[in-house]
Scaffold this active site. Structure first.
Site, PDB file in Angstrom:
ATOM      1  N   GLU A 180       1.552   0.591  -2.356  1.00  0.00           N
ATOM      2  CA  GLU A 180       0.377   1.388  -2.356  1.00  0.00           C
ATOM      3  C   GLU A 180       0.689   2.698  -2.880  1.00  0.00           C
ATOM      4  OE1 GLU A 180      -2.303   0.265  -1.098  1.00  0.00           O
ATOM      5  OE2 GLU A 180      -1.799  -1.394  -0.753  1.00  0.00           O
ATOM      6  N   HIS A 225      -0.396   3.145  -6.475  1.00  0.00           N
ATOM      7  CA  HIS A 225      -1.951   3.554  -6.233  1.00  0.00           C
ATOM      8  C   HIS A 225      -1.816   5.104  -6.206  1.00  0.00           C
ATOM      9  CE1 HIS A 225      -3.711  -0.252  -6.473  1.00  0.00           C
ATOM     10  NE2 HIS A 225      -3.328  -0.374  -5.183  1.00  0.00           N
TER      11      HIS A 225
END
Length: 670
Positions: free
Chosen positions: A460, A463
């Protein structure tokens, strides 16, 4: 009381002042934002001057700022901290937002102004801006006659309603399917902190003195790898798979069938053979046949590998395996054959150390950025932590928010989203969020993670870096606003640093003693990397091919029996293994049925992994964790967003197109 959303936030980087925002404020700001944006669109459309980049395309990029600001803050809460008031408001506002999208992209006067812009002599990003708008107009139905546009608006509004309802039912089903147990002995095998967490979860749910095993979004639940009681494993497994299709109030099969029919109708209206073809038209993949060919090539090898793993598990188990046995005996094999005890690893993976000395450390080494926690800033929930990210020279880059713990008001899974998107046109810098669903420990106890949770934190954050490093002119192209089948690529690349020696040595330390992860354990982990790839690839491909099956249907082909269709679709795709369910079954496949999201695009994880695996080879060939490598990756790829063709950015970084070989090697599919 003044609505804080009606004017730009005075907080650093435009962070919304969440503490002063109520549900009524969100409602008012979105409604006023919708109206203001339509007025701005009308001004562009009715401009008597000839259409130019500045008075049409750039004016569009400047428009809608109130709506964007309100919607970004509101949908952050919808996903991460949805009260009953927020859920009710989502149901009310989602169709209005869908209708608004249609009002913009079915506006023929606006389209004609974009079509009239002379792009000769424009810089590459500005020329791409015009072309991308024109493409979206066409994909949105601008070519339809009045009757066709009217029907398309109806279809889009109903799809929005269905997606909202699906997401809300899935969230409630995950909560209601949690397994409530009376006795701690039934949890034998779970680590002590997990048992404490189960007791805390039960207490919070009003069952003081009992134990609640909460669920995560995918089919297979983490506790299955540790629970010694086979009957409890079975109950947990069956509760997980029954979500959304158990015949109760939270059953989603009616929503699934209606969604599939409407998506098929929408594709036909827009001139596509099916919804999958429509989606692929918006991605980097050259066509749907290429996607199906890749998935079809991987499926038989994945199932063969899974079968070999099943044979090894049966030998260890000494009895016939059932699906709820797989994770338990897989952990046994990893422990006995590879000397990797996942539960014994957890004390070496504490969240704070992982963030500061692992995730942030790797980013600093690669890109020179630093992270400074801002206790003076507030998020939307007390668990949200906020860091200011600064350039090497100390100037500000953006804000990173981390919301790591599970709670009833948060949807399952893990994700990144943006509160503020970078744009030099608007003078904005990035504010991005990572959300996970880690069980919160008892007060005063450390947050110890599984290796899979470590992977999710790194993933994550990849991202987040894609959002933070955005360096584009137009907000339309900012950060992760790239085709769906490219968006997972930077996040998967960031997983590389988990086992990179100098990164692992820096963060993998015992939370109480500071002892480093022993070298022989590191060696064993590296030797065990291919173990379980058969299972992992098979369950992933099962979900990807199930997604495909739902989205190649015509309206008349949508089945009455959802579960029978699911079984047949997997068999037809040759991705059936009796012990391995798809990572997501239809009843809780939030990626594809809770809004458009990954609909007909769940393949993108493996498509992106082709790029990712080839990128890892590049880093290895060029010396690994160096500033020079990080700067090259940042300048040619992470900073570009969608300001140029993402595959062009990949070629600029790699020097050629991606090759499939590194992925096949990584997953043991050679």
């Amino acid at each position: 009381m003044t609505n804080p959303l009606l004017s730009p936030s005075p907080l650093p980087y435009g962070l919304p002042p969440f503490a002063g925002i109520s549900a009524e404020h969100y409602s008012q700001a979105v409604e006023e934002g919708l109206s203001a944006h339509l007025d701005e669109i009308a001004s562009i459309t009715n401009n008597p001057e000839p259409a130019t980049l500045e008075n049409t395309a750039v004016a569009m990029e400047r428009s809608g700022q109130l709506l964007s600001r309100a919607a970004a803050a509101f949908f952050t809460l919808v996903s991460a901290d949805a009260s009953d008031a927020i859920k009710a408001l989502e149901t009310e506002l989602s169709p209005k937002l869908s209708a608004h999208q249609d009002a913009v992209y079915l506006n023929r006067g606006l389209y004609e102004r974009f079509a009239a812009i002379d792009t000769a002599g424009l810089d590459a990003e500005s020329s791409r801006l015009v072309q991308e708008y024109l493409k979206e107009f066409r994909q949105s139905g601008i070519q339809l006659d009045a009757a066709g546009q009217h029907r398309l608006r109806e279809v889009n509004a109903e799809l929005s309603r269905l997606g909202t309802e699906f997401g809300q039912r899935v969230k409630e089903a995950m909560k209601s399917a949690a397994l409530l147990l009376n006795d701690a002995e039934e949890l034998a095998g779970l680590p002590a902190e997990a048992i404490t967490g189960a007791a805390e979860a039960a207490r919070n749910a009003g069952h003081d003195g009992k134990y609640l095993l909460t669920l995560i979004q995918p089919s297979n639940q983490p506790a299955l790898a540790s629970l010694e009681n086979r009957a409890i494993r079975r109950r947990l497994y069956e509760a997980s798979l029954a979500r959304g299709t158990d015949g109760g109030a939270l059953d989603v099969r009616d929503l699934v069938k209606a969604t599939a029919r409407l998506r098929a109708e929408k594709a036909a209206l827009l001139g596509f053979a099916n919804f999958a073809e429509l989606v692929i038209d918006q991605q980097t993949a050259p066509g749907f046949s290429e996607v199906k060919a890749m998935l079809g090539r991987l499926a038989p090898a994945a199932v063969r590998n899974a079968e070999s793993e099943a044979e090894a598990l049966a030998e260890v188990a000494g009895h016939e395996l059932e699906p709820w046995d797989w994770a338990y005996y897989s952990a046994r094999v990893r422990k006995e054959k590879f000397k990797v005890d996942e539960q014994a690893l957890r004390p070496f993976f504490s969240l704070d150390t992982l963030l500061n000395d692992g995730v942030f450390h790797a980013a600093t080494q690669l890109f020179g950025v630093t992270f400074h926690e801002r206790d003076d800033l507030e998020g939307y929930h007390p668990d949200v932590r906020i860091w200011e990210v600064r350039h090497e020279g100390g100037s500000g880059l953006g804000l990173f928010l981390g919301d790591y713990y599970t709670r009833e008001s948060k949807r399952g899974g893990a994700w990144m989203n943006s509160l503020v998107e970078q744009s030099s046109l608007l003078g904005t810098r990035s504010v991005v969020i990572n959300n996970l669903n880690i069980t919160k420990p008892a007060p005063g106890e450390p947050t110890l993670l599984s290796l899979d949770e470590v992977r999710t934190v790194f993933h994550e954050f990849g991202h987040a870096l894609h959002g933070l490093f955005s360096d584009v002119t137009y907000p339309r192209f900012s950060g992760t606003s790239v085709p769906r089948d490219f968006v997972e690529y930077p996040s998967q690349v960031n997983e590389m640093w988990i086992m990179w020696p100098e990164v692992l040595a820096n963060y993998a330390r015992h939370y109480s003693t500071g002892e480093a992860l022993p070298p022989d354990t590191v060696d064993n982990l590296n030797e065990s990397l291919l173990w379980g790839e058969g299972f992992a690839t098979t369950e992933y491909l099962g979900a990807a091919l199930l997604d495909v099956a739902w989205h190649v249907l015509s309206e008349s082909e949508v089945p009455q029996d959802v579960l029978a269709f699911e079984t047949k679709a997997l068999a037809d795709a040759a991705i059936v293994h009796p012990l391995i369910p798809p990572r997501y079954r239809t009843g809780y496949f939030q990626h594809i049925f809770a809004g458009a999201g990954y609909a007909a695009g769940y393949y993108s994880y493996i498509w992106s992994e082709v790029l990712d695996a080839d990128t890892v080879e590049w880093f290895k060939e060029h010396g690994g964790l160096t500033r020079a490598n990080g700067d090259h990756f940042r300048s040619e790829l992470l900073s570009r967003g969608n300001s140029r063709d993402p595959l062009e950015s990949f070629r600029a970084f790699r020097g050629r197109d991606a090759e499939l070989g590194p992925l096949l090697k990584r997953r043991g599919l050679e």
